[in-house]
Motif scaffolding. Structure first.
Motif, PDB file in Angstrom:
ATOM      1  N   LEU A 137       0.797  -1.177  -0.011  1.00  0.00           N
ATOM      2  CA  LEU A 137      -0.128   0.102  -0.215  1.00  0.00           C
ATOM      3  C   LEU A 137       0.873   1.176  -0.025  1.00  0.00           C
ATOM      4  N   THR A 138       0.391   1.974  -0.951  1.00  0.00           N
ATOM      5  CA  THR A 138       1.309   3.554  -0.915  1.00  0.00           C
ATOM      6  C   THR A 138       0.311   4.606  -0.862  1.00  0.00           C
ATOM      7  N   PRO A 139       0.857   5.747  -0.555  1.00  0.00           N
ATOM      8  CA  PRO A 139       0.085   6.828  -0.455  1.00  0.00           C
ATOM      9  C   PRO A 139      -0.295   7.494  -1.763  1.00  0.00           C
ATOM     10  N   GLY A 140      -1.259   8.104  -1.950  1.00  0.00           N
ATOM     11  CA  GLY A 140      -1.372   8.807  -3.478  1.00  0.00           C
ATOM     12  C   GLY A 140      -0.244  10.086  -3.428  1.00  0.00           C
ATOM     13  N   GLY A 141      -0.479  10.650  -4.733  1.00  0.00           N
ATOM     14  CA  GLY A 141       0.651  11.869  -4.988  1.00  0.00           C
ATOM     15  C   GLY A 141       1.936  11.549  -5.808  1.00  0.00           C
ATOM     16  N   PRO A 142       2.766  12.341  -5.774  1.00  0.00           N
ATOM     17  CA  PRO A 142       3.908  12.255  -6.777  1.00  0.00           C
ATOM     18  C   PRO A 142       5.243  11.683  -6.085  1.00  0.00           C
ATOM     19  N   ASP A 143       5.057  11.138  -5.035  1.00  0.00           N
ATOM     20  CA  ASP A 143       6.191  10.691  -4.522  1.00  0.00           C
ATOM     21  C   ASP A 143       6.411   9.186  -4.407  1.00  0.00           C
ATOM     22  N   THR A 144       5.824   8.651  -5.295  1.00  0.00           N
ATOM     23  CA  THR A 144       6.145   7.043  -5.306  1.00  0.00           C
ATOM     24  C   THR A 144       6.599   6.559  -6.824  1.00  0.00           C
ATOM     25  N   SER A 145       7.558   5.528  -6.686  1.00  0.00           N
ATOM     26  CA  SER A 145       8.100   5.193  -7.825  1.00  0.00           C
ATOM     27  C   SER A 145       8.309   3.740  -7.768  1.00  0.00           C
ATOM     28  N   LEU A 146       8.301   2.978  -8.805  1.00  0.00           N
ATOM     29  CA  LEU A 146       8.743   1.416  -8.815  1.00  0.00           C
ATOM     30  C   LEU A 146       9.613   1.181  -9.774  1.00  0.00           C
ATOM     31  N   ALA A 147      10.668   0.648  -9.375  1.00  0.00           N
ATOM     32  CA  ALA A 147      11.863   0.177 -10.140  1.00  0.00           C
ATOM     33  C   ALA A 147      11.714  -1.467 -10.355  1.00  0.00           C
ATOM     34  N   SER A 148      11.808  -1.816 -11.492  1.00  0.00           N
ATOM     35  CA  SER A 148      11.926  -3.312 -11.744  1.00  0.00           C
ATOM     36  C   SER A 148      13.153  -3.976 -11.854  1.00  0.00           C
ATOM     37  N   GLN A 163     -13.264   8.660  -6.410  1.00  0.00           N
ATOM     38  CA  GLN A 163     -13.889   9.306  -5.322  1.00  0.00           C
ATOM     39  C   GLN A 163     -13.321  10.597  -5.233  1.00  0.00           C
ATOM     40  N   LEU A 164     -11.971  10.745  -5.156  1.00  0.00           N
ATOM     41  CA  LEU A 164     -11.433  12.156  -5.013  1.00  0.00           C
ATOM     42  C   LEU A 164     -12.096  12.919  -6.416  1.00  0.00           C
ATOM     43  N   ALA A 165     -11.925  12.482  -7.425  1.00  0.00           N
ATOM     44  CA  ALA A 165     -12.359  13.331  -8.728  1.00  0.00           C
ATOM     45  C   ALA A 165     -13.804  13.661  -8.646  1.00  0.00           C
ATOM     46  N   PHE A 166     -14.654  13.004  -7.908  1.00  0.00           N
ATOM     47  CA  PHE A 166     -16.048  13.330  -7.817  1.00  0.00           C
ATOM     48  C   PHE A 166     -16.225  14.662  -7.020  1.00  0.00           C
ATOM     49  N   ASP A 167     -15.522  14.807  -6.038  1.00  0.00           N
ATOM     50  CA  ASP A 167     -15.351  16.093  -5.399  1.00  0.00           C
ATOM     51  C   ASP A 167     -14.152  16.955  -5.879  1.00  0.00           C
ATOM     52  N   HIS A 168     -13.549  17.007  -6.772  1.00  0.00           N
ATOM     53  CA  HIS A 168     -12.333  17.585  -7.096  1.00  0.00           C
ATOM     54  C   HIS A 168     -11.378  17.898  -6.157  1.00  0.00           C
ATOM     55  N   LEU A 169     -11.123  16.762  -5.381  1.00  0.00           N
ATOM     56  CA  LEU A 169     -10.133  16.770  -4.261  1.00  0.00           C
ATOM     57  C   LEU A 169      -8.619  16.398  -4.610  1.00  0.00           C
ATOM     58  N   VAL A 170      -7.886  16.722  -3.756  1.00  0.00           N
ATOM     59  CA  VAL A 170      -6.313  16.953  -4.022  1.00  0.00           C
ATOM     60  C   VAL A 170      -5.777  15.969  -2.732  1.00  0.00           C
ATOM     61  N   PRO A 171      -5.223  14.836  -2.696  1.00  0.00           N
ATOM     62  CA  PRO A 171      -5.075  13.956  -1.357  1.00  0.00           C
ATOM     63  C   PRO A 171      -3.846  14.877  -0.876  1.00  0.00           C
ATOM     64  N   ALA A 172      -4.005  14.773   0.668  1.00  0.00           N
ATOM     65  CA  ALA A 172      -2.906  15.255   1.547  1.00  0.00           C
ATOM     66  C   ALA A 172      -1.743  14.511   1.248  1.00  0.00           C
ATOM     67  N   GLN A 173      -0.542  15.238   1.620  1.00  0.00           N
ATOM     68  CA  GLN A 173       0.911  14.600   1.412  1.00  0.00           C
ATOM     69  C   GLN A 173       1.656  14.785   2.576  1.00  0.00           C
ATOM     70  N   GLY A 174       2.627  13.956   2.653  1.00  0.00           N
ATOM     71  CA  GLY A 174       3.495  13.885   3.829  1.00  0.00           C
ATOM     72  C   GLY A 174       2.737  13.295   5.144  1.00  0.00           C
ATOM     73  N   PRO A 175       3.045  14.022   6.145  1.00  0.00           N
ATOM     74  CA  PRO A 175       2.489  13.301   7.606  1.00  0.00           C
ATOM     75  C   PRO A 175       0.994  13.682   7.541  1.00  0.00           C
ATOM     76  N   ALA A 176       0.609  14.660   6.840  1.00  0.00           N
ATOM     77  CA  ALA A 176      -0.920  14.953   6.863  1.00  0.00           C
ATOM     78  C   ALA A 176      -1.629  13.522   5.775  1.00  0.00           C
ATOM     79  N   ALA A 177      -0.868  12.780   5.334  1.00  0.00           N
ATOM     80  CA  ALA A 177      -1.409  11.827   4.417  1.00  0.00           C
ATOM     81  C   ALA A 177      -2.408  10.846   5.188  1.00  0.00           C
ATOM     82  N   ALA A 178      -3.722  10.207   4.741  1.00  0.00           N
ATOM     83  CA  ALA A 178      -4.312   9.356   5.584  1.00  0.00           C
ATOM     84  C   ALA A 178      -3.789   8.142   5.197  1.00  0.00           C
ATOM     85  N   VAL A 179      -2.929   7.728   4.526  1.00  0.00           N
ATOM     86  CA  VAL A 179      -2.524   6.267   4.255  1.00  0.00           C
ATOM     87  C   VAL A 179      -0.738   6.187   4.527  1.00  0.00           C
ATOM     88  N   GLU A 180      -0.446   5.229   5.053  1.00  0.00           N
ATOM     89  CA  GLU A 180       1.017   5.182   5.295  1.00  0.00           C
ATOM     90  C   GLU A 180       1.534   3.814   4.538  1.00  0.00           C
TER      91      GLU A 180
END
Length: 323
Positions: A137-148, A163-180
């Motif tokens: 599991l990874t948070p959303g946003g630009p800070d994730t990359s996968l190297a094969s 779900q987020l696009a429906f409300d035009h939302l942007v996910p929280a980043q860093g310590p404020a992110a809902a997912v670790e």
């Protein structure tokens, strides 16, 4: 003798168009709109169909380049953004040998399953290795990359981008992110699943399944605030009895050469790594006609329904009675 005045025929409330402000004094008042109890609750949206994404799976398994293949039903369900169901989007990710897939998903989080290959994920400051059969599991946003690695990789992923696009939302980043970030290695999954298989069941048990959660989501028993993930199984020559729930389900077939699902009375045969869609509230059951345990991953928007107290799970047949 005078004629009676004509009685005007009143328009039915359900036939009334949207009501606009009569004399708006400023632009903010001009934006107001009004409906009524006859026409506000009859919104008709396209139904979410039961679906099987087999071609996307086949393309991913033979791909030699780095790409994302979406299981997109947006045209069918009339959403202005890619979506497999109204609140979830499934994809296949292919990564060429020794290449990197950089992601920037506008999602609370992303659930990944490694179909084939191995590699390394960098999520913010955290780095970990993965191999076939792993879940992470990874948070959303630009800070994730996968190297094969040397053989490249194929993964399956599900996010709550719609779900987020429906409300035009942007996910929280860093310590404020809902997912670790969380990693579930295949060996640990097998160990924990066996503990479930060895445990006793009762008439209220919903099949034999391993539910994924994380330290942050432990209280809710979900993997994300809005999404649930389970590794479901059907023992050899058995079936999971018919049931329904208010959450939509997106399924990845892992193992089941002679298995199938019944969805809304229609048979859907399984094929390796196909993505299946079970619409919300649709009656369904899973059947295994082989001599080995069938296995499948299921992502649901169940976290939202648990929070709203609207899951509505119900069995539709008695214990041990075949469909």
């Amino acid at each position: 003798m005078t004629n009676s005045p004509e009685v005007a025929t009143k328009i039915d409330m359900a036939s009334m168009p949207v009501q606009l402000p009569t004399f708006p004094a400023e632009p903010v008042a001009a934006r107001a709109r009004f409906f009524n109890s006859g026409n506000a609750f009859n919104v008709k949206l396209p139904a979410v169909p039961a679906a099987a994404f087999r071609e996307e799976a086949a393309r991913a398994l033979v791909a030699t380049t780095t790409a994302l293949l979406a299981c997109d039903q947006s045209e069918v369900i009339d959403t202005p953004f890619p979506a497999t169901t109204p609140l979830m989007l499934a994809r296949y990710a292919t990564i060429a040998p020794k290449d990197t897939l950089a992601t920037d998903f506008a999602a609370t989080g992303v659930i990944w399953y490694v179909i084939r290959g191995s590699g390394t994920t960098r999520a913010g400051a955290e780095v970990f290795d993965w191999a076939a059969g792993d879940v992470f599991l990874t948070p959303g946003g630009p800070d994730t990359s996968l190297a094969s690695g040397l053989e490249g990789a194929v993964l399956w992923l599900v996010s709550n981008e719609p779900q987020l696009a429906f409300d035009h939302l942007v996910p929280a980043q860093g310590p404020a992110a809902a997912v670790e970030t969380a990693h579930y290695p295949a060996t640990e999954i097998a160990r924990q699943l066996q503990r479930v298989v060895d445990a006793a069941q009762n008439d209220t048990t919903s099949g034999i399944a391993l539910i994924f959660s994380s330290a942050r989501q432990e209280a809710s028993r979900n993997i994300m605030p809005s999404l649930t993930l389970s590794l479901n199984t059907v023992p050899a020559r058995e079936h999971r009895r018919a049931h329904r729930h208010n959450s939509a389900a997106i399924t990845l077939i892992l193992k089941g050469e002679s298995a199938y699902s019944m969805v809304g009375g229609l048979r859907c045969d399984w094929s390796p790594f196909a993505t299946l869609v079970t619409p919300a509230t649709e009656p369904h059951s899973h059947h295994n006609e082989s001599d080995e345990r069938a296995m499948f991953l299921i992502v649901q928007d169940g976290g939202l329904h648990y929070h709203a107290r609207t899951m509505g799970f119900a069995f539709l047949e008695a214990t041990g009675v075949a469909e």
